[in-house]
Design a protein around this motif. Structure first.
Motif, mmCIF file in Angstrom:
data_model
loop_
_atom_site.group_PDB
_atom_site.id
_atom_site.type_symbol
_atom_site.label_atom_id
_atom_site.label_comp_id
_atom_site.label_asym_id
_atom_site.label_seq_id
_atom_site.Cartn_x
_atom_site.Cartn_y
_atom_site.Cartn_z
ATOM 1 N N HIS A 198 1.121 -1.404 0.336
ATOM 2 C CA HIS A 198 -0.241 -0.401 -0.327
ATOM 3 C C HIS A 198 0.899 1.272 0.186
ATOM 4 O O HIS A 198 1.423 2.287 1.108
ATOM 5 C CB HIS A 198 -0.902 0.082 1.270
ATOM 6 C CG HIS A 198 -1.664 0.536 1.480
ATOM 7 N ND1 HIS A 198 -2.771 1.040 2.067
ATOM 8 C CD2 HIS A 198 -1.876 1.919 1.177
ATOM 9 C CE1 HIS A 198 -3.916 2.139 1.212
ATOM 10 N NE2 HIS A 198 -2.922 2.607 1.220
ATOM 11 N N HIS B 153 -6.650 -0.066 3.920
ATOM 12 C CA HIS B 153 -6.655 0.100 6.135
ATOM 13 C C HIS B 153 -7.811 -0.962 6.115
ATOM 14 O O HIS B 153 -8.786 -1.417 7.089
ATOM 15 C CB HIS B 153 -7.453 1.246 5.304
ATOM 16 C CG HIS B 153 -7.643 2.492 5.243
ATOM 17 N ND1 HIS B 153 -7.664 2.741 4.022
ATOM 18 C CD2 HIS B 153 -5.865 2.705 5.139
ATOM 19 C CE1 HIS B 153 -7.426 3.784 3.304
ATOM 20 N NE2 HIS B 153 -5.421 4.280 3.957
ATOM 21 N N ASP C 205 1.200 3.115 3.820
ATOM 22 C CA ASP C 205 -0.436 4.382 2.234
ATOM 23 C C ASP C 205 1.292 5.789 2.117
ATOM 24 O O ASP C 205 0.724 7.035 2.616
ATOM 25 C CB ASP C 205 -0.644 4.843 3.357
ATOM 26 C CG ASP C 205 -1.876 5.033 3.163
ATOM 27 O OD1 ASP C 205 -1.972 5.459 1.425
ATOM 28 O OD2 ASP C 205 -2.877 5.050 4.160
ATOM 29 N N HIS D 42 -9.891 1.463 -2.968
ATOM 30 C CA HIS D 42 -8.540 2.697 -2.450
ATOM 31 C C HIS D 42 -9.898 2.857 -1.983
ATOM 32 O O HIS D 42 -10.895 3.580 -3.443
ATOM 33 C CB HIS D 42 -8.165 2.766 -2.837
ATOM 34 C CG HIS D 42 -6.760 3.520 -1.850
ATOM 35 N ND1 HIS D 42 -6.991 5.133 -1.513
ATOM 36 C CD2 HIS D 42 -6.048 3.206 -1.037
ATOM 37 C CE1 HIS D 42 -6.036 5.217 -0.359
ATOM 38 N NE2 HIS D 42 -5.450 4.193 -0.398
ATOM 39 N N HIS E 210 1.716 5.057 -2.725
ATOM 40 C CA HIS E 210 0.743 5.796 -3.365
ATOM 41 C C HIS E 210 1.870 6.422 -4.660
ATOM 42 O O HIS E 210 3.347 6.420 -4.068
ATOM 43 C CB HIS E 210 0.167 6.280 -3.036
ATOM 44 C CG HIS E 210 -0.962 5.802 -2.698
ATOM 45 N ND1 HIS E 210 -1.690 4.671 -2.753
ATOM 46 C CD2 HIS E 210 -2.118 5.921 -1.441
ATOM 47 C CE1 HIS E 210 -2.518 3.929 -2.349
ATOM 48 N NE2 HIS E 210 -2.594 5.295 -0.971
HETATM 49 ZN ZN ZN Z 1 -3.986 4.344 0.690
#
Ligand code: ZN
Ligand code: URA
Length: 374
Positions: free
Chosen positions: A6, A238, A325, A184, A8
């Motif tokens: 995860h 998440h 994240d 997402h 980005h």
């Molecule tokens: Zn994310």
């Protein structure tokens, strides 16, 4: 070994697009001459700081080195192409998928290994009015790209959500190609729920994001899509939002609702056992709970309520995968390591009932298998 599933990126082509816009989503330059990102609903014009960690591959690799991350499966960040017209979305999806393949393919390999350090999740031009054939072309472009292992998807679909029957040919193609779908959030829930106190981004990010994911995947389940596409491989952001916590209530509500009860082949909890969950939950109890409930999911139907919590947690951990994240949630003050990353690693290390095999699986082994990285 550590694999981040995860994480980005706004590739330079996408960042340029955001810079060219005068309304959100956009990147603007503030009075101090600094770039700011404006993407969330009701975000003040101050926006969030944005910089090389969002688009520079060396910054991603430095972050990985700093946190001992060997491999990252990089996905585009929200709000993807949601705000574009069909022709713009189609051409930008094609170009960005090409860019991401190149970003990964030309990345360094792991020392003494043929594995790359970067793999990717592409995107589809999922906007209202796009043709199904354009979407199928994007699916096939992604499937042919050697370093792309699937795609990241928001919750809007063609404007009617991911349970829209019009998307069936797309889900079929994704399933046939064996691509992972990373579901997402971006929109959260109706912001009137947040009241009028100034709470920054806390409520939309902590509650709105997970609840958006929960609603989207629940609608997908209720539409019977998992019965039509049983081999779908969906990874929930998440840790699945609140679906694990609410799955028995969901099953009960279905049982009491004649419209839905006859539509599904299985108890709602069965479908939970067909999903994968990132381990971006920040606490060991939450990871323990998700792993336990997920492993029990398929057994409700057989009437086998004779569960063993710790053994269930070990089994369920196979569906959980470490994530950071990045580049979101940077430390407020510059520190060696990002707290958001350290907390998730510590959580994995301290789940009661997980041994070294389970921890190693969640840190890396499950991701290598799930994304077929070998
Ligand atoms: Zn994310
Ligand atoms: N904020 C976002 O906008 N996206 C994320 O993925 C995380 C935080």
């Amino acid at each position: 070994m550590l694999v981040d599933v995860h994480t980005h990126v706004y590739l330079p082509r996408y960042a340029s697009w955001l810079r060219s816009r005068s309304i959100a989503p956009r990147i603007l330059v503030n009075e101090a001459g600094e770039e700011r990102l404006l993407i969330l609903e009701n975000e003040t014009s101050a926006g969030r700081p944005v910089g090389p960690s969002y688009w520079d591959r060396n910054a991603k690799l430095n972050f990985m080195d700093q946190h001992g991350i060997d491999i990252s499966v990089v996905s585009f960040a929200n709000p993807w192409l949601d705000f574009l017209s069909p022709p713009d979305a189609e051409s930008l999806a094609r170009d960005l998928n090409t860019d991401l393949e190149e970003y990964c393919a030309t990345s360094p390999c792991l020392p003494s290994s043929s594995l790359n350090r970067l793999y990717g999740l592409g995107l589809l031009p999922l906007v209202p009015g796009i043709s199904i054939s354009s979407l199928l072309q994007a699916v096939s472009q992604i499937a042919k790209a050697p370093h792309l292992r699937g795609l990241i998807m928001g919750t809007k679909g063609l404007g009617k959500g991911i349970d829209d029957d019009a998307l069936d040919p797309v889900w079929k193609a994704i399933e046939e190609k064996g691509l992972v779908v990373f579901l997402h959030p971006h929109y959260g829930v109706d912001s009137s729920a947040w009241g009028d106190k100034e709470n920054g981004h806390v409520l939309p990010l902590a509650l709105g994001f997970p609840f958006e994911t929960t609603t989207a995947i629940t609608r997908f389940i209720l539409s019977g899509a998992f019965d039509r596409f049983p081999s779908s491989r969906i990874l929930l952001a998440h840790s699945g939002g609140t679906l694990p916590q609410l799955s028995s209530r969901l099953a009960s509500c279905i049982d009491h609702d004649p419209i839905v009860a006859s539509r599904l082949k299985h108890d709602a909890r069965f479908y939970l056992g067909k999903l994968w969950f990132d381990a971006v939950a920040y606490g060991p109890e939450e990871l323990a709970f998700v792993s336990e409930i997920v492993s029990r999911a398929g057994r409700y139907e057989s009437g086998n309520s004779n569960t063993k919590a710790l053994a269930d947690r070990k089994e369920g951990s196979k569906r959980m995968l470490f994530g950071t994240d990045h580049p979101f949630f940077p430390p407020l003050s510059s520190s060696e390591k990002w707290k958001s990353v350290v907390e998730n690693l510590e959580a994995i290390d301290s789940v009661a009932g997980w041994g070294e095999d389970e921890r190693e699986g969640v840190r890396a082994g499950n991701a290598l298998t799930f994304f077929d990285i070998q």
